[in-house]
Design a protein around this motif. Sequence first.
Motif, mmCIF file in Angstrom:
data_model
loop_
_atom_site.group_PDB
_atom_site.id
_atom_site.type_symbol
_atom_site.label_atom_id
_atom_site.label_comp_id
_atom_site.label_asym_id
_atom_site.label_seq_id
_atom_site.Cartn_x
_atom_site.Cartn_y
_atom_site.Cartn_z
ATOM 1 N N GLY A 55 -5.136 -17.137 -96.126
ATOM 2 C CA GLY A 55 -4.987 -16.170 -97.211
ATOM 3 C C GLY A 55 -3.617 -16.107 -97.838
ATOM 4 O O GLY A 55 -3.247 -15.094 -98.445
ATOM 5 N N ARG A 56 -2.834 -17.161 -97.763
ATOM 6 C CA ARG A 56 -1.478 -17.137 -98.330
ATOM 7 C C ARG A 56 -1.374 -17.961 -99.623
ATOM 8 O O ARG A 56 -0.268 -18.211 -100.112
ATOM 9 C CB ARG A 56 -0.471 -17.659 -97.310
ATOM 10 C CG ARG A 56 -0.337 -16.785 -96.060
ATOM 11 C CD ARG A 56 0.852 -17.208 -95.207
ATOM 12 N NE ARG A 56 0.998 -16.366 -94.018
ATOM 13 C CZ ARG A 56 1.678 -15.220 -93.977
ATOM 14 N NH1 ARG A 56 2.259 -14.764 -95.080
ATOM 15 N NH2 ARG A 56 1.772 -14.532 -92.853
ATOM 16 N N GLU A 57 -2.497 -18.370 -100.177
ATOM 17 C CA GLU A 57 -2.462 -19.238 -101.359
ATOM 18 C C GLU A 57 -1.761 -18.598 -102.550
ATOM 19 O O GLU A 57 -1.171 -19.302 -103.374
ATOM 20 C CB GLU A 57 -3.887 -19.642 -101.762
ATOM 21 C CG GLU A 57 -4.605 -20.533 -100.759
ATOM 22 C CD GLU A 57 -5.188 -19.744 -99.598
ATOM 23 O OE1 GLU A 57 -5.113 -18.482 -99.637
ATOM 24 O OE2 GLU A 57 -5.723 -20.362 -98.663
ATOM 25 N N ALA A 58 -1.809 -17.289 -102.655
ATOM 26 C CA ALA A 58 -1.190 -16.597 -103.791
ATOM 27 C C ALA A 58 0.194 -16.060 -103.453
ATOM 28 O O ALA A 58 0.823 -15.397 -104.282
ATOM 29 C CB ALA A 58 -2.086 -15.452 -104.259
ATOM 30 N N GLN A 59 0.683 -16.311 -102.254
ATOM 31 C CA GLN A 59 1.978 -15.774 -101.832
ATOM 32 C C GLN A 59 3.106 -16.760 -102.126
ATOM 33 O O GLN A 59 2.883 -17.942 -102.363
ATOM 34 C CB GLN A 59 1.949 -15.444 -100.339
ATOM 35 C CG GLN A 59 0.999 -14.314 -99.985
ATOM 36 C CD GLN A 59 1.106 -13.914 -98.518
ATOM 37 O OE1 GLN A 59 1.840 -14.514 -97.744
ATOM 38 N NE2 GLN A 59 0.348 -12.881 -98.136
ATOM 39 N N SER A 60 4.329 -16.252 -102.097
ATOM 40 C CA SER A 60 5.515 -17.068 -102.330
ATOM 41 C C SER A 60 6.327 -17.158 -101.044
ATOM 42 O O SER A 60 6.286 -16.267 -100.199
ATOM 43 C CB SER A 60 6.377 -16.460 -103.444
ATOM 44 O OG SER A 60 6.755 -15.132 -103.119
ATOM 45 N N ILE A 61 7.058 -18.254 -100.910
ATOM 46 C CA ILE A 61 7.892 -18.473 -99.728
ATOM 47 C C ILE A 61 9.253 -18.983 -100.170
ATOM 48 O O ILE A 61 9.364 -19.692 -101.171
ATOM 49 C CB ILE A 61 7.235 -19.474 -98.760
ATOM 50 C CG1 ILE A 61 8.053 -19.589 -97.474
ATOM 51 C CG2 ILE A 61 7.065 -20.836 -99.408
ATOM 52 C CD1 ILE A 61 7.397 -20.442 -96.403
ATOM 53 N N GLY A 157 1.565 -20.448 -102.052
ATOM 54 C CA GLY A 157 1.441 -20.861 -103.440
ATOM 55 C C GLY A 157 2.777 -21.275 -104.023
ATOM 56 O O GLY A 157 3.088 -22.452 -104.142
ATOM 57 N N ARG A 158 3.616 -20.311 -104.353
ATOM 58 C CA ARG A 158 4.929 -20.612 -104.933
ATOM 59 C C ARG A 158 5.927 -20.924 -103.815
ATOM 60 O O ARG A 158 6.082 -20.144 -102.880
ATOM 61 C CB ARG A 158 5.415 -19.421 -105.759
ATOM 62 C CG ARG A 158 6.705 -19.689 -106.522
ATOM 63 C CD ARG A 158 7.212 -18.436 -107.195
ATOM 64 N NE ARG A 158 8.414 -18.693 -107.953
ATOM 65 C CZ ARG A 158 9.209 -17.756 -108.443
ATOM 66 N NH1 ARG A 158 8.900 -16.471 -108.266
ATOM 67 N NH2 ARG A 158 10.298 -18.069 -109.114
ATOM 68 N N LYS A 159 6.623 -22.046 -103.949
ATOM 69 C CA LYS A 159 7.533 -22.504 -102.906
ATOM 70 C C LYS A 159 8.935 -22.661 -103.483
ATOM 71 O O LYS A 159 9.122 -23.376 -104.477
ATOM 72 C CB LYS A 159 7.063 -23.834 -102.325
ATOM 73 C CG LYS A 159 5.627 -23.815 -101.806
ATOM 74 C CD LYS A 159 5.174 -25.204 -101.418
ATOM 75 C CE LYS A 159 3.742 -25.229 -100.920
ATOM 76 N NZ LYS A 159 2.757 -24.858 -101.966
ATOM 77 N N LEU A 178 6.230 -32.365 -100.868
ATOM 78 C CA LEU A 178 5.928 -31.030 -100.359
ATOM 79 C C LEU A 178 5.480 -30.060 -101.448
ATOM 80 O O LEU A 178 5.234 -28.892 -101.159
ATOM 81 C CB LEU A 178 7.154 -30.453 -99.635
ATOM 82 C CG LEU A 178 7.754 -31.312 -98.510
ATOM 83 C CD1 LEU A 178 8.826 -30.519 -97.758
ATOM 84 C CD2 LEU A 178 6.678 -31.781 -97.545
ATOM 85 N N SER A 179 5.397 -30.522 -102.690
ATOM 86 C CA SER A 179 4.917 -29.695 -103.816
ATOM 87 C C SER A 179 5.732 -28.421 -103.970
ATOM 88 O O SER A 179 5.190 -27.348 -104.252
ATOM 89 C CB SER A 179 3.430 -29.356 -103.629
ATOM 90 O OG SER A 179 2.646 -30.527 -103.539
ATOM 91 N N VAL A 180 7.037 -28.531 -103.778
ATOM 92 C CA VAL A 180 7.931 -27.381 -103.935
ATOM 93 C C VAL A 180 8.139 -27.113 -105.424
ATOM 94 O O VAL A 180 8.306 -28.031 -106.231
ATOM 95 C CB VAL A 180 9.274 -27.645 -103.229
ATOM 96 C CG1 VAL A 180 10.285 -26.561 -103.546
ATOM 97 C CG2 VAL A 180 9.049 -27.742 -101.721
ATOM 98 N N ASP A 181 8.151 -25.830 -105.800
ATOM 99 C CA ASP A 181 8.294 -25.450 -107.209
ATOM 100 C C ASP A 181 9.750 -25.387 -107.657
ATOM 101 O O ASP A 181 10.084 -25.821 -108.750
ATOM 102 C CB ASP A 181 7.618 -24.099 -107.454
ATOM 103 C CG ASP A 181 6.142 -24.131 -107.110
ATOM 104 O OD1 ASP A 181 5.391 -24.805 -107.833
ATOM 105 O OD2 ASP A 181 5.745 -23.499 -106.109
#
Length: 536
Positions: A55-61, A157-159, A178-181
């Motif tokens: 459930g972390r697909e919409a979260q940012s890290i 989601g957002r990295k 790593l698909s980092v934003d």
Amino acid sequence: MVVPMILLTMVARWLFIFYRAAKKFRNYGFLYRNSSRLHQVFSLYSSVTKCCLDGREAQSIICDFEGTLLRSSSLFPYFMLVAFEGGSILRAFLLLLSFPFLWALGHHGGLSMRVMVFITFCGLKTKNMNLVARAVLPKFYLETLHLQAYEVLASTGRKVVLTGMPRVMVEGFLKEYLSVDEVVGTELQVVRGSYFTGLISGRVLSQKQKVLKDLFGETKADLTLLNPSNPHDHLFLSHCKEAYVVSKEDPTKTTGSMNAVMPRNKYPRPLIFHDGRLAFFPTPLATLALFLYLPMGIALVTIRIVLGLILPYNVAMVIGALTGVRFRVDGLNPSTMNAKTSGGKGKGVLYVCTHRTLLDPVMLSAALQRSVPAVTYSLSPLSEMMSPIKAVRLRRDREPDAETMRRLLGEGDLAVCPEGTTCREPYLLRFSPLSAELADEIVPVAIDTKVPMFYGTTASGHKWLDPVLFFMNPMPEYRLQFMERVPREMTCSGGRRSGAEVANWIQRQLAEALGFECTALTRRDKYMMLAGNEGG
């Protein structure tokens, strides 16, 4: 002659033992930014192994790169890779000489970073750095990637990733693999758009604070990963809702420790191609062992190549074994070893080999104890002059190449590597169907190599150095496995199959024998990925 050669080999092996031991030590003074005062604060947070990934697909890290996503906070080896691969051996030696000074700086991380950046980047061409960042560094980043930290990063989601390293060294890997934003790192000064000055723009710490404020403002990121060895990770706490600790030491010895190695099957994307000459992670001690070994290596490569050229195959193999070359041959029998003509389109036996280095046909001839001509797509004039076997260049034009191979098969046996280029990793590239269409008698040969210090292949470097650097390794290893001849019902003429079908069948048989994976990638794909061209 034999006694000095044995003594030389013994000394080289002792240096090799020192080098292998040196690779295991990666905790060096300033390279791990000490922050013991923060351990008590970080102990209040849970381990990364307890982080729920659902459930972390919409979260940012937001997290740091070295010491968090990477299992090591050591920056020196990555700078050494840039200095050696993108610069020169002299630049790498200067960086090694600076290590005692960098170690003495210890807790002055900003100053030690500036010194490493200056030595590594001053006068370095930006295009050379781009090649290293695209073709060399990803392999070493993947090998030191922390498994649990990556899994947490991948679940969001957002990295956003911060690093004290120059952004140009890490941005490509973080975004492509790593698909980092967002990547926030040290910015370097460039003159005339082509050369680095070796100077840093601004202060790393202030840049991080400013970017965190610009990216998130008054809001907070959902998640962060912390490492007690990174003294600036406390900056994340005021910008995140949830935090987990990636510990360097784990007293319970679970997979959450910093020794949780990323298995190859869990890489974000397969590592099929990479470039560069160094086959080891260049820690300070391992790099010191390299430079101590170089005089021995030059002597060894001279003995191996010169005696290999002038002596018969059976004697050369004994000399190679005495000087540390490991050569293993399996599957030789009258069916695979003896030249035998049979009616059909070609009179000779076609040896279809996997392609690991330029030396593959030479090693095939050594195993057969007779010279077998080979066809190749690229061969430097020096390598062609030094080759102990007949090597014929192909033009990459189907009709002239087919005529050349028909002529050579009419004269006798022939060796071919249908992949068209080398691959270092356990993958086989697409096999060209041309060779399968021209021969009735086909013997597949599974070839693999192992090198501890230098790679004997390159996509963007000097190809004439390939055999030299391979034989400069202390104990290079070559393994050949001869397989049974391709059944006549599987050939183009006997089984009415297309050349592509036969080539694909041979590729699968060789991949199974080696434990490799088949791909549809070609020579062009390799050179476009590593060198930005279609290959010369």
